[in-house]
Scaffold this motif. Structure first.
Motif, mmCIF file in Angstrom:
data_model
loop_
_atom_site.group_PDB
_atom_site.id
_atom_site.type_symbol
_atom_site.label_atom_id
_atom_site.label_comp_id
_atom_site.label_asym_id
_atom_site.label_seq_id
_atom_site.Cartn_x
_atom_site.Cartn_y
_atom_site.Cartn_z
ATOM 1 N N ILE A 59 -4.306 20.829 -3.197
ATOM 2 C CA ILE A 59 -3.527 19.570 -3.032
ATOM 3 C C ILE A 59 -2.588 19.349 -4.298
ATOM 4 O O ILE A 59 -2.647 20.165 -5.224
ATOM 5 N N LYS A 60 -1.910 18.116 -4.005
ATOM 6 C CA LYS A 60 -0.877 18.056 -5.218
ATOM 7 C C LYS A 60 -0.997 16.351 -5.337
ATOM 8 O O LYS A 60 -0.768 15.825 -4.108
ATOM 9 N N LEU A 61 -1.314 15.804 -6.529
ATOM 10 C CA LEU A 61 -1.255 14.472 -6.831
ATOM 11 C C LEU A 61 0.135 13.935 -6.864
ATOM 12 O O LEU A 61 0.893 14.638 -8.210
ATOM 13 N N ALA A 62 0.514 12.828 -6.853
ATOM 14 C CA ALA A 62 1.907 12.405 -7.109
ATOM 15 C C ALA A 62 1.913 11.027 -7.119
ATOM 16 O O ALA A 62 0.940 10.205 -6.139
ATOM 17 N N ASN A 63 2.856 10.374 -7.749
ATOM 18 C CA ASN A 63 2.865 8.647 -7.466
ATOM 19 C C ASN A 63 3.903 8.523 -6.431
ATOM 20 O O ASN A 63 4.695 9.539 -5.750
ATOM 21 N N ALA A 64 4.256 7.222 -6.019
ATOM 22 C CA ALA A 64 5.139 6.918 -4.774
ATOM 23 C C ALA A 64 6.476 7.590 -5.201
ATOM 24 O O ALA A 64 7.453 7.783 -4.191
ATOM 25 N N GLY A 106 6.980 10.254 -6.491
ATOM 26 C CA GLY A 106 7.141 11.810 -6.434
ATOM 27 C C GLY A 106 6.814 12.657 -7.725
ATOM 28 O O GLY A 106 6.884 13.960 -7.615
ATOM 29 N N ILE A 107 6.483 11.731 -8.675
ATOM 30 C CA ILE A 107 6.316 12.330 -10.169
ATOM 31 C C ILE A 107 4.841 12.781 -10.253
ATOM 32 O O ILE A 107 3.851 11.999 -9.787
ATOM 33 N N PRO A 108 4.671 14.079 -10.561
ATOM 34 C CA PRO A 108 3.313 14.709 -10.465
ATOM 35 C C PRO A 108 2.135 13.916 -11.509
ATOM 36 O O PRO A 108 2.707 13.410 -12.580
ATOM 37 N N ILE A 109 1.016 13.815 -10.875
ATOM 38 C CA ILE A 109 -0.049 13.073 -11.633
ATOM 39 C C ILE A 109 -0.932 14.252 -12.389
ATOM 40 O O ILE A 109 -1.421 14.906 -11.739
ATOM 41 N N GLU A 110 -0.788 14.482 -13.902
ATOM 42 C CA GLU A 110 -1.421 15.491 -14.402
ATOM 43 C C GLU A 110 -2.612 15.138 -14.994
ATOM 44 O O GLU A 110 -2.968 13.952 -15.231
ATOM 45 N N ASN A 111 -3.440 16.019 -15.109
ATOM 46 C CA ASN A 111 -4.721 15.918 -15.822
ATOM 47 C C ASN A 111 -5.829 14.872 -15.344
ATOM 48 O O ASN A 111 -6.435 14.196 -16.031
ATOM 49 N N SER A 112 -5.751 14.667 -14.022
ATOM 50 C CA SER A 112 -6.703 13.749 -13.398
ATOM 51 C C SER A 112 -7.891 14.416 -12.690
ATOM 52 O O SER A 112 -7.675 15.780 -12.101
ATOM 53 N N LYS A 153 -1.034 20.243 -0.055
ATOM 54 C CA LYS A 153 -1.003 19.170 0.578
ATOM 55 C C LYS A 153 -0.847 18.060 -0.243
ATOM 56 O O LYS A 153 -1.732 17.576 -1.324
ATOM 57 N N ASP A 154 0.050 17.005 -0.100
ATOM 58 C CA ASP A 154 0.230 15.984 -1.212
ATOM 59 C C ASP A 154 -0.492 14.953 -0.608
ATOM 60 O O ASP A 154 -0.929 14.421 0.323
ATOM 61 N N ILE A 155 -0.979 14.241 -1.696
ATOM 62 C CA ILE A 155 -1.821 12.862 -1.960
ATOM 63 C C ILE A 155 -1.063 11.979 -2.733
ATOM 64 O O ILE A 155 -0.831 12.312 -4.097
ATOM 65 N N LEU A 156 -0.511 10.921 -2.345
ATOM 66 C CA LEU A 156 0.282 10.022 -2.951
ATOM 67 C C LEU A 156 -0.703 8.774 -3.765
ATOM 68 O O LEU A 156 -1.408 8.452 -2.736
ATOM 69 N N LEU A 157 -0.529 8.404 -4.762
ATOM 70 C CA LEU A 157 -1.363 7.358 -5.457
ATOM 71 C C LEU A 157 -0.390 6.387 -5.765
ATOM 72 O O LEU A 157 0.714 6.439 -6.197
ATOM 73 N N GLU A 158 -1.010 4.958 -5.754
ATOM 74 C CA GLU A 158 -0.098 3.742 -6.006
ATOM 75 C C GLU A 158 -0.755 3.453 -7.354
ATOM 76 O O GLU A 158 -1.756 3.200 -7.764
ATOM 77 N N SER A 159 0.273 2.995 -8.397
ATOM 78 C CA SER A 159 -0.146 2.727 -9.525
ATOM 79 C C SER A 159 -0.731 1.251 -9.779
ATOM 80 O O SER A 159 -0.173 0.527 -8.822
ATOM 81 N N TRP A 195 -3.636 5.311 -12.325
ATOM 82 C CA TRP A 195 -2.934 5.434 -10.625
ATOM 83 C C TRP A 195 -4.001 4.886 -9.989
ATOM 84 O O TRP A 195 -3.820 4.708 -8.616
ATOM 85 N N GLY A 196 -5.089 4.166 -10.315
ATOM 86 C CA GLY A 196 -6.125 3.444 -9.605
ATOM 87 C C GLY A 196 -7.195 4.514 -8.636
ATOM 88 O O GLY A 196 -8.134 4.068 -8.664
ATOM 89 N N GLY A 197 -6.823 5.669 -8.551
ATOM 90 C CA GLY A 197 -7.839 6.593 -8.128
ATOM 91 C C GLY A 197 -8.133 6.240 -6.492
ATOM 92 O O GLY A 197 -7.418 5.604 -5.894
ATOM 93 N N GLY A 198 -9.421 6.806 -6.145
ATOM 94 C CA GLY A 198 -9.710 6.336 -4.766
ATOM 95 C C GLY A 198 -10.028 7.510 -4.031
ATOM 96 O O GLY A 198 -10.192 8.842 -4.567
ATOM 97 N N SER A 199 -10.602 7.380 -2.624
ATOM 98 C CA SER A 199 -11.300 8.563 -1.722
ATOM 99 C C SER A 199 -10.075 8.274 -0.544
ATOM 100 O O SER A 199 -9.800 7.627 -0.092
ATOM 101 N N PHE A 200 -9.709 9.871 -0.312
ATOM 102 C CA PHE A 200 -8.926 10.098 0.809
ATOM 103 C C PHE A 200 -9.645 11.003 1.790
ATOM 104 O O PHE A 200 -9.952 12.356 1.358
ATOM 105 N N PRO A 201 -9.920 10.510 3.098
ATOM 106 C CA PRO A 201 -10.528 11.630 4.140
ATOM 107 C C PRO A 201 -9.472 12.782 4.612
ATOM 108 O O PRO A 201 -7.997 12.294 4.686
ATOM 109 N N VAL A 202 -9.926 13.708 4.748
ATOM 110 C CA VAL A 202 -9.260 14.781 4.962
ATOM 111 C C VAL A 202 -9.720 15.826 5.885
ATOM 112 O O VAL A 202 -10.898 15.887 6.304
ATOM 113 N N CYS A 203 -8.963 16.720 6.533
ATOM 114 C CA CYS A 203 -9.627 17.819 7.514
ATOM 115 C C CYS A 203 -9.370 19.042 6.927
ATOM 116 O O CYS A 203 -8.197 19.372 6.547
#
Length: 385
Positions: free
Chosen positions: A50-55, A57-63, A140-146, A122-130
Motif C-alpha cells: 500500500i501507499k499512503l498519501a494525502n489528497a 498526492g504527497i506521501p505520508i511517512e512514518n505512519s 495500492k493507494d490509500i488517500l487520507l484527509e488532513s 491525517w486523521g487515520g482510520g480503517s479502510f476495507p480492502v480485498c
C-alpha cells in the motif's frame, strides 16, 4: 470391469489345460471426493503493498499501519490476524506473511481485510480492502484527509508567568510545500486570536515585544493541538537607553547589580536606591529589573513563587554622563540559615552585558561567583565612555 480368457498348454506328460483370466481395473476416481476438501485447505501465501498519501498526492511517512484479516481456517483459535508495519519515507508499506486457504479465494471473493492507519495529523482510520485485488509488485493507494485543528497562542512573562498584552506574534505555516505568514497581537488576556491549521502543517511562531527577549516554537500543528493553548514565554530584559547594563544568570540564587556612575561617586544604584538623578543634569539612571527578591510573607515565611532559573537585572540611562562607571555583581549576605539555604546555590555563572545604543558598542563579560568561605562575594568591572 472387463476380463479376458487365456488358455495355456504345458509341454510334458500331462495334457491338462489351464485358463488364466486377466481383469483390467480403472483408477478409482471417487477418491478425489475425499481429497477435494484437503486441496481447498492448501495455504496460499500473499503479500499486500500500500501507499499512503494525502489528497495532494504527497506521501505520508512514518505512519503506523495495521493489516487485519480473517484466516478462515477451521477450528482456529485466532480467527483474526494483525500485521503491523510502518510507512517509509515514500509513504509505502508492505505486509508479508498473509496466509489464506485456497477456498477463501475461490468462494470468499479473495477475502475482505481492513487496513488501519494510526491516528495522526491525517486523521487515520480503517479502510476495507480485498486481498486478492492487492498487487504483489505495485502499490495500492490509500488517500487520507488532513484533520483541521484550532488553537490560540498565549504570551506570558517567563519569570512572573503573568499574561502579556500587546506582544506581536508572527506565525509562518508550512503546508504541502507552501508557506503563509500572519501576524497577531496578544490581548489583555495574553491570547492571540484562535486560527485553524491543517494538522500536518509545520508551525513556526515567534513572539516579540520591546524590552523582552523573543521566544519561538517550531512544531507540527497536531503536536501543539494537545495543549489548550501554546504558550510563548518572553523574558523581560529591561528598558534600553543610550547606556544599558544588563546582568543575567542561570539559577534561583539572588545576585545583585550595583553601579556607580561618574557624576555620582557617592551614590550607588542598586536594589535599595533604584533611581536617582545624576549631578551633571544629564538625566537619571534606573534599576528597572530586580530578580529573585527576598520576599517575606505576613506569616514570616518566604515567598518563593517569584524565583526563576533565568533571572535578569538591568540598569539604564537615557542620557548617561561621560566617564568611568564602576559596576559590581554582588552575592548579598544572608540574615539567617533559611535565606542561606534558599538563595545560596554554590557556583553561579553570570553574563554582564554593557550596550551603547548610539555607537552600537557591546561589551560582554562572562564570570562566576562562588558562595563559600575564602571566595569573594562580588566581582567588579569598569566601563569608560
Amino acid at each position: 470391469m472387463k476380463s479376458s480368457k487365456l488358455n495355456i498348454t504345458f509341454d510334458g506328460s500331462s495334457d491338462e489345460e489351464h485358463t488364466i483370466v486377466l481383469k483390467n481395473k480403472r483408477f478409482p476416481w471417487w477418491i478425489f471426493l475425499f481429497l477435494l476438501p484437503l486441496l481447498l485447505l492448501l495455504p496460499i501465501n500473499k503479500k499486500a503493498n500500500i501507499k499512503l498519501a494525502n489528497a495532494a498526492g504527497i506521501p505520508i511517512e512514518n505512519s503506523v499501519v495495521t493489516f487485519v484479516y480473517s484466516t478462515h481456517w477451521p477450528y482456529n483459535a485466532k480467527p483474526e490476524v494483525k500485521i503491523d508495519t510502518q510507512s517509509d519515507n515514500n509513504g509505502c508499506a508492505t505486509f508479508v506473511g498473509i496466509k489464506l486457504p485456497l477456498y477463501a479465494f475461490l468462494f470468499c471473493g479473495g477475502d475482505i481485510a481492513t487496513v488501519c492507519v494510526s491516528e495522526g495529523c491525517w486523521g487515520g482510520g480503517s479502510f476495507p480492502v480485498c486481498i486478492s485485488s492487492y498487487p504483489s509488485s505495485g502499490y495500492k493507494d490509500i488517500l487520507l484527509e488532513s484533520k483541521i485543528v484550532n488553537f490560540p497562542f498565549l504570551v506570558r512573562d517567563a519569570n512572573s508567568n503573568e499574561l502579556i498584552d500587546g506582544a506581536k506574534v508572527k506565525v509562518v505555516v508550512e503546508n504541502n510545500g507552501q508557506e503563509s505568514e500572519s501576524e497577531y497581537l496578544s490581548g489583555q488576556d495574553g491570547a492571540c486570536q484562535s486560527v485553524e491549521y491543517s494538522a500536518c502543517a509545520k508551525i513556526f511562531a515567534v513572539a516579540e515585544k520591546q524590552y523582552y527577549q523573543n521566544d519561538t516554537i517550531y512544531d507540527f500543528a497536531y503536536n501543539l493541538e494537545s495543549q489548550p493553548a501554546h504558550t510563548l514565554k518572553l523574558k523581560y530584559l529591561g528598558k534600553t537607553g543610550d547606556l544599558k547594563i544588563n546582568l543575567q544568570w542561570f539559577s534561583k540564587a539572588d545576585l545583585d547589580l550595583h553601579c556607580v556612575c561618574p557624576k555620582c561617586t557617592r551614590d550607588t544604584i542598586f536594589y535599595k536606591i533604584k533611581k536617582h538623578n545624576c549631578r551633571s543634569g544629564n538625566g537619571f539612571g534606573e534599576l528597572d529589573v530586580d530578580a529573585n527578591l527576598h520576599i517575606v510573607k505576613t506569616d514570616r515565611t518566604y515567598d518563593t513563587t517569584k524565583l526563576t532559573n533565568t533571572p535578569v537585572e538591568n540598569i539604564y540611562w537615557l542620557k548617561p554622563p561621560q566617564g568611568k562607571y564602576k559596576i559590581k555583581v554582588v552575592w548579598p549576605s544572608y540574615t539567617n540559615e533559611t535565606e542561606q539555604t534558599m538563595y545560596s546555590h554554590g557556583t553561579v555563572n553570570f553574563i554582564l552585558t554593557i550596550t551603547e545604543s548610539q555607537s552600537g558598542e557591546v561589551v560582554t563579560y562572562r564570570d562566576s561567583l562562588v558562595k563559600a568561605v575564602g571566595h569573594e562575594s562580588f566581582k567588579q568591572f569598569e566601563y569608560v565612555r
